[in-house]
Design an enzyme around this catalytic site. Structure first.
Site, PDB file in Angstrom:
ATOM      1  N   CYS A 130      36.034  59.409   2.464  1.00 44.13           N
ATOM      2  CA  CYS A 130      34.665  59.000   2.120  1.00 44.13           C
ATOM      3  C   CYS A 130      34.811  57.518   1.456  1.00 44.13           C
ATOM      4  O   CYS A 130      34.104  56.751   1.533  1.00 44.13           O
ATOM      5  CB  CYS A 130      34.156  59.984   1.487  1.00 44.13           C
ATOM      6  SG  CYS A 130      33.344  61.268   2.519  1.00 44.13           S
ATOM      7  N   HIS A 133      35.683  54.747   3.368  1.00 38.96           N
ATOM      8  CA  HIS A 133      34.831  54.386   4.403  1.00 38.96           C
ATOM      9  C   HIS A 133      33.730  53.613   3.528  1.00 38.96           C
ATOM     10  O   HIS A 133      33.159  52.595   4.009  1.00 38.96           O
ATOM     11  CB  HIS A 133      33.897  55.631   4.953  1.00 38.96           C
ATOM     12  CG  HIS A 133      32.870  55.573   5.797  1.00 38.96           C
ATOM     13  ND1 HIS A 133      32.791  55.710   7.141  1.00 38.96           N
ATOM     14  CD2 HIS A 133      31.402  55.173   5.260  1.00 38.96           C
ATOM     15  CE1 HIS A 133      31.604  55.639   7.503  1.00 38.96           C
ATOM     16  NE2 HIS A 133      30.843  55.225   6.368  1.00 38.96           N
ATOM     17  N   GLU A 134      33.199  54.113   2.374  1.00 41.37           N
ATOM     18  CA  GLU A 134      32.372  53.403   1.656  1.00 41.37           C
ATOM     19  C   GLU A 134      32.645  52.230   1.217  1.00 41.37           C
ATOM     20  O   GLU A 134      32.051  51.127   0.958  1.00 41.37           O
ATOM     21  CB  GLU A 134      31.766  54.486   0.585  1.00 41.37           C
ATOM     22  CG  GLU A 134      31.231  55.436   0.813  1.00 41.37           C
ATOM     23  CD  GLU A 134      29.915  55.556   1.942  1.00 41.37           C
ATOM     24  OE1 GLU A 134      29.695  54.492   2.541  1.00 41.37           O
ATOM     25  OE2 GLU A 134      29.560  56.717   2.383  1.00 41.37           O
ATOM     26  N   ILE A 135      33.979  51.985   0.543  1.00 40.71           N
ATOM     27  CA  ILE A 135      34.451  50.992   0.121  1.00 40.71           C
ATOM     28  C   ILE A 135      34.800  49.858   1.302  1.00 40.71           C
ATOM     29  O   ILE A 135      34.360  48.524   0.866  1.00 40.71           O
ATOM     30  CB  ILE A 135      35.866  51.090  -0.520  1.00 40.71           C
ATOM     31  CG1 ILE A 135      35.939  51.938  -1.989  1.00 40.71           C
ATOM     32  CG2 ILE A 135      36.817  49.770  -0.785  1.00 40.71           C
ATOM     33  CD1 ILE A 135      37.070  52.379  -2.430  1.00 40.71           C
TER      34      ILE A 135
END
Length: 166
Positions: A130, A133-135
């Protein structure tokens, strides 16, 4: 607070690089709260400010096992294991399609909390996935660009069919 509209693929905002947060104020608190509400309504387990059209480096993650969401301001990966894992990923900006992506199995993230204090978090498994993915999203790298060209083209075609059918 408020459920915001989510930017949908292929909007160019999803490929834009988010700017660092510099003001740790009530507006940032409100934005974080809106992100939590929007993520839960989507539903999803992670969301960034760019997902709602705001190019700021702000992330919210809440794994199914977590009692409450975690908020990360200006996050970055500062260490990563050489061991890799594959995990199914998708996006609130591209609902209904997923694929397996290879990521580092363990990472260390440096970030700031909502008061601007520097923090570190060690993550493995789904939480590490996660974070990465978000970075990536904050860096303007949409998750589909981690796929081979063939897999990405097939996924985009499948997504197009879903949109036309709805």
């Amino acid at each position: 607070m408020t459920v915001r509209s989510i930017v949908k693929f292929p909007n160019p905002l999803l490929r834009a690089v988010a700017q660092p947060v510099e003001l740790f104020d009530d507006d940032l608190q409100a934005l974080a709260s809106d992100l939590i509400d929007t993520m839960r309504a989507a539903p999803g387990i992670g969301i960034t400010a760019p997902h709602i059209g705001i190019l700021k480096r702000l992330v919210v993650i809440q794994l199914p096992s977590a009692a409450k969401p975690a908020i990360y301001v200006n996050p970055s990966v500062v260490q990563a294991s050489t061991e890799m894992i594959r995990h199914e990923e998708g996006s609130v900006s591209m609902p209904g399609v997923t694929d397996d992506i290879e990521r580092h199995a363990r990472i260390r993230v440096r970030y700031q909390d909502l008061d601007g204090n520097e923090r570190f978090e060690d993550a493995e498994g789904l939480l590490a996935v996660c974070h990465q993915h978000e970075i990536d999203q904050l860096d303007g790298l949409f998750w589909t660009h981690r796929l081979t060209r063939l897999k990405r083209d097939r996924l985009i075609k499948r997504y197009g069919k879903l949109i036309r059918a709805s």
